[in-house]
Design a protein around this motif. Structure first.
Motif, PDB file in Angstrom:
ATOM      1  N   ILE A  31       1.015  -1.073   0.183  1.00 15.17           N
ATOM      2  CA  ILE A  31       0.021   0.038  -0.032  1.00 15.17           C
ATOM      3  C   ILE A  31       0.975   1.198   0.104  1.00 15.17           C
ATOM      4  O   ILE A  31       1.861   1.358   0.827  1.00 15.17           O
ATOM      5  CB  ILE A  31      -1.057  -0.037   1.062  1.00 15.17           C
ATOM      6  N   GLU A  32       0.669   2.008  -0.993  1.00 12.52           N
ATOM      7  CA  GLU A  32       1.580   3.191  -1.085  1.00 12.52           C
ATOM      8  C   GLU A  32       1.159   4.084  -0.097  1.00 12.52           C
ATOM      9  O   GLU A  32       0.067   4.568   0.321  1.00 12.52           O
ATOM     10  CB  GLU A  32       1.372   3.804  -2.606  1.00 12.52           C
ATOM     11  N   HIS A  33       2.301   4.582   0.653  1.00 11.72           N
ATOM     12  CA  HIS A  33       2.220   5.403   1.782  1.00 11.72           C
ATOM     13  C   HIS A  33       3.422   6.397   1.896  1.00 11.72           C
ATOM     14  O   HIS A  33       4.626   5.880   1.376  1.00 11.72           O
ATOM     15  CB  HIS A  33       1.919   4.571   3.169  1.00 11.72           C
ATOM     16  N   TYR A  34       3.135   7.476   2.351  1.00  9.54           N
ATOM     17  CA  TYR A  34       4.017   8.541   2.598  1.00  9.54           C
ATOM     18  C   TYR A  34       3.993   9.208   4.103  1.00  9.54           C
ATOM     19  O   TYR A  34       2.837   9.280   4.702  1.00  9.54           O
ATOM     20  CB  TYR A  34       4.171   9.892   1.597  1.00  9.54           C
ATOM     21  N   PHE A  35       5.075   9.600   4.730  1.00 10.11           N
ATOM     22  CA  PHE A  35       4.859  10.092   6.014  1.00 10.11           C
ATOM     23  C   PHE A  35       4.752  11.947   5.691  1.00 10.11           C
ATOM     24  O   PHE A  35       5.850  12.300   4.817  1.00 10.11           O
ATOM     25  CB  PHE A  35       6.073  10.011   7.013  1.00 10.11           C
ATOM     26  N   VAL A  36       4.149  12.582   6.536  1.00  9.21           N
ATOM     27  CA  VAL A  36       3.911  13.930   6.449  1.00  9.21           C
ATOM     28  C   VAL A  36       5.413  14.648   6.545  1.00  9.21           C
ATOM     29  O   VAL A  36       5.899  15.576   5.905  1.00  9.21           O
ATOM     30  CB  VAL A  36       3.002  14.493   7.392  1.00  9.21           C
ATOM     31  N   ASP A  37       6.133  14.246   7.642  1.00  6.74           N
ATOM     32  CA  ASP A  37       7.201  14.744   7.739  1.00  6.74           C
ATOM     33  C   ASP A  37       8.588  14.425   6.741  1.00  6.74           C
ATOM     34  O   ASP A  37       9.577  15.341   6.669  1.00  6.74           O
ATOM     35  CB  ASP A  37       8.149  14.678   9.336  1.00  6.74           C
ATOM     36  N   SER A  38       8.077  13.818   5.826  1.00 10.78           N
ATOM     37  CA  SER A  38       8.827  13.645   4.537  1.00 10.78           C
ATOM     38  C   SER A  38       8.376  14.334   3.366  1.00 10.78           C
ATOM     39  O   SER A  38       9.176  14.814   2.368  1.00 10.78           O
ATOM     40  CB  SER A  38       9.108  12.238   4.060  1.00 10.78           C
ATOM     41  N   ILE A  39       7.198  14.913   3.437  1.00 18.89           N
ATOM     42  CA  ILE A  39       6.690  15.683   2.580  1.00 18.89           C
ATOM     43  C   ILE A  39       6.891  17.359   3.014  1.00 18.89           C
ATOM     44  O   ILE A  39       7.261  18.153   2.131  1.00 18.89           O
ATOM     45  CB  ILE A  39       5.158  15.429   2.488  1.00 18.89           C
ATOM     46  N   ILE A  40       6.790  17.512   4.268  1.00 18.43           N
ATOM     47  CA  ILE A  40       6.942  18.987   4.952  1.00 18.43           C
ATOM     48  C   ILE A  40       7.967  18.716   5.831  1.00 18.43           C
ATOM     49  O   ILE A  40       7.660  18.500   7.010  1.00 18.43           O
ATOM     50  CB  ILE A  40       5.700  19.250   5.635  1.00 18.43           C
ATOM     51  N   LYS A  41       9.355  18.878   5.335  1.00 17.14           N
ATOM     52  CA  LYS A  41      10.389  18.834   5.858  1.00 17.14           C
ATOM     53  C   LYS A  41      10.504  19.400   7.276  1.00 17.14           C
ATOM     54  O   LYS A  41      11.047  18.941   8.301  1.00 17.14           O
ATOM     55  CB  LYS A  41      11.717  18.839   5.177  1.00 17.14           C
ATOM     56  N   GLU A  42       9.914  20.526   7.436  1.00 16.55           N
ATOM     57  CA  GLU A  42      10.123  21.475   8.527  1.00 16.55           C
ATOM     58  C   GLU A  42       9.040  21.390   9.500  1.00 16.55           C
ATOM     59  O   GLU A  42       9.161  21.967  10.411  1.00 16.55           O
ATOM     60  CB  GLU A  42      10.334  22.901   8.186  1.00 16.55           C
ATOM     61  N   ILE A  43       8.204  20.558   9.159  1.00 17.50           N
ATOM     62  CA  ILE A  43       6.654  20.386  10.067  1.00 17.50           C
ATOM     63  C   ILE A  43       7.318  20.074  11.542  1.00 17.50           C
ATOM     64  O   ILE A  43       6.531  20.693  12.434  1.00 17.50           O
ATOM     65  CB  ILE A  43       5.933  19.417   9.609  1.00 17.50           C
ATOM     66  N   ASN A  44       8.256  19.516  11.893  1.00 14.60           N
ATOM     67  CA  ASN A  44       8.576  19.052  13.061  1.00 14.60           C
ATOM     68  C   ASN A  44       9.173  20.100  14.126  1.00 14.60           C
ATOM     69  O   ASN A  44       9.147  20.221  15.208  1.00 14.60           O
ATOM     70  CB  ASN A  44       9.446  17.782  13.513  1.00 14.60           C
ATOM     71  N   VAL A  45       9.867  21.224  13.317  1.00 12.08           N
ATOM     72  CA  VAL A  45      10.422  22.343  13.867  1.00 12.08           C
ATOM     73  C   VAL A  45       9.621  23.455  14.183  1.00 12.08           C
ATOM     74  O   VAL A  45       9.398  24.029  15.144  1.00 12.08           O
ATOM     75  CB  VAL A  45      11.694  22.802  13.010  1.00 12.08           C
ATOM     76  N   ASN A  46       8.627  23.532  13.078  1.00  8.26           N
ATOM     77  CA  ASN A  46       7.808  24.743  13.104  1.00  8.26           C
ATOM     78  C   ASN A  46       6.162  24.209  12.807  1.00  8.26           C
ATOM     79  O   ASN A  46       5.521  24.524  11.856  1.00  8.26           O
ATOM     80  CB  ASN A  46       7.850  25.675  11.503  1.00  8.26           C
ATOM     81  N   LEU A  47       5.869  23.247  13.670  1.00  6.02           N
ATOM     82  CA  LEU A  47       4.489  22.731  13.450  1.00  6.02           C
ATOM     83  C   LEU A  47       3.428  24.011  13.640  1.00  6.02           C
ATOM     84  O   LEU A  47       2.287  23.769  13.075  1.00  6.02           O
ATOM     85  CB  LEU A  47       4.282  21.760  14.817  1.00  6.02           C
ATOM     86  N   GLN A  48       3.676  24.938  14.378  1.00  3.65           N
ATOM     87  CA  GLN A  48       2.707  25.988  14.604  1.00  3.65           C
ATOM     88  C   GLN A  48       2.351  26.731  13.337  1.00  3.65           C
ATOM     89  O   GLN A  48       1.283  27.344  13.054  1.00  3.65           O
ATOM     90  CB  GLN A  48       3.155  27.062  15.767  1.00  3.65           C
ATOM     91  N   ASP A  49       3.100  26.772  12.311  1.00  3.91           N
ATOM     92  CA  ASP A  49       2.940  27.328  11.200  1.00  3.91           C
ATOM     93  C   ASP A  49       2.214  26.413  10.109  1.00  3.91           C
ATOM     94  O   ASP A  49       1.758  27.233   9.119  1.00  3.91           O
ATOM     95  CB  ASP A  49       4.558  27.495  10.194  1.00  3.91           C
ATOM     96  N   TYR A  50       1.847  25.236  10.702  1.00  9.00           N
ATOM     97  CA  TYR A  50       1.029  24.261   9.710  1.00  9.00           C
ATOM     98  C   TYR A  50      -0.382  23.819  10.412  1.00  9.00           C
ATOM     99  O   TYR A  50      -1.065  23.152   9.871  1.00  9.00           O
ATOM    100  CB  TYR A  50       1.668  23.190   9.342  1.00  9.00           C
ATOM    101  N   ILE A  51      -0.729  24.534  11.466  1.00  3.79           N
ATOM    102  CA  ILE A  51      -1.868  24.077  12.084  1.00  3.79           C
ATOM    103  C   ILE A  51      -2.819  25.382  12.621  1.00  3.79           C
ATOM    104  O   ILE A  51      -2.367  26.455  12.502  1.00  3.79           O
ATOM    105  CB  ILE A  51      -1.763  23.341  13.450  1.00  3.79           C
ATOM    106  N   ILE A  52      -4.232  25.174  12.607  1.00  5.60           N
ATOM    107  CA  ILE A  52      -5.073  26.017  12.954  1.00  5.60           C
ATOM    108  C   ILE A  52      -5.044  26.451  14.167  1.00  5.60           C
ATOM    109  O   ILE A  52      -4.961  25.605  15.264  1.00  5.60           O
ATOM    110  CB  ILE A  52      -6.608  25.773  12.780  1.00  5.60           C
ATOM    111  N   LYS A  53      -4.528  27.492  14.851  1.00  4.17           N
ATOM    112  CA  LYS A  53      -4.323  28.139  16.034  1.00  4.17           C
ATOM    113  C   LYS A  53      -5.673  28.038  17.073  1.00  4.17           C
ATOM    114  O   LYS A  53      -6.638  28.182  16.515  1.00  4.17           O
ATOM    115  CB  LYS A  53      -3.896  29.621  16.151  1.00  4.17           C
ATOM    116  N   GLY A  54      -5.406  27.397  18.157  1.00  9.31           N
ATOM    117  CA  GLY A  54      -6.522  27.119  19.041  1.00  9.31           C
ATOM    118  C   GLY A  54      -7.414  25.873  18.782  1.00  9.31           C
ATOM    119  O   GLY A  54      -8.344  25.370  19.565  1.00  9.31           O
ATOM    120  N   ASP A  55      -7.053  25.146  17.505  1.00 10.29           N
ATOM    121  CA  ASP A  55      -7.912  24.031  16.987  1.00 10.29           C
ATOM    122  C   ASP A  55      -6.649  22.832  16.872  1.00 10.29           C
ATOM    123  O   ASP A  55      -7.135  21.690  17.148  1.00 10.29           O
ATOM    124  CB  ASP A  55      -8.291  24.393  15.901  1.00 10.29           C
ATOM    125  N   GLY A  56      -5.811  23.118  16.343  1.00 16.02           N
ATOM    126  CA  GLY A  56      -4.759  21.830  16.123  1.00 16.02           C
ATOM    127  C   GLY A  56      -4.979  20.919  14.962  1.00 16.02           C
ATOM    128  O   GLY A  56      -4.070  20.151  14.486  1.00 16.02           O
TER     129      GLY A  56
END
Length: 148
Positions: free
Chosen positions: A104-129
């Motif tokens: 089953i073809e699958h990919y991890f978000v952190d391999s797609i958005i390299k900086e997500i683990n460092v800048n998670l707040q840039d990719y989520i709705i504030k107060g919602d997650g």
């Protein structure tokens, strides 16, 4: 709560109705608001949040395998996008191995958005997650490049 609820019986995925069918009481406006606040509280998440069981992993794996089969039968590409937890569990390993062993073809978000683990707040709705527009655009760009 109105989504489909499946269980594994005799190694087969069986539809068992909706999650609403398992409720102890019907919601009204007030009880629904209380439940939302309670389930989003730190206290609930740290003490009562349900833990993933082997049965949960089996159920999700079977649902994904069935979806993959249905899409393949219609000659449609099926891709799973995974957002792994920070502290990977043995169940996640079992789940990931199942995806690989079932091709089953699958990919991890952190391999797609390299900086997500460092800048998670840039990719989520504030107060919602939940993922925001920027997150969804990055995933969409990635998937558009995956076309065969």
């Amino acid at each position: 709560v109105y989504g489909p609820r499946y269980e594994i019986e005799n190694n087969k995925l069986i539809y068992k109705g909706s999650f609403e069918d398992k409720r102890f009481f019907k919601h009204n406006f007030l009880t629904k608001r209380i439940e939302i606040i309670w389930r989003n509280s730190f206290l609930y998440k740290s003490i009562f949040q349900p833990k993933v069981s082997q049965e949960d992993v089996l159920r999700v794996t079977e649902i994904i395998k069935k979806m993959n089969t249905l899409f393949e039968s219609r000659n449609i590409r099926f891709i799973v996008i995974l957002n792994p937890s920070n502290n990977k569990t043995e169940f996640e390993d079992v789940f990931y191995k199942s995806l690989r062993s079932n091709n089953i073809e699958h990919y991890f978000v952190d391999s797609i958005i390299k900086e997500i683990n460092v800048n998670l707040q840039d990719y989520i709705i504030k107060g919602d997650g939940h993922p925001d527009e920027k997150y969804n655009m990055k995933i969409a760009e990635f998937l558009s490049k995956k076309q065969k």
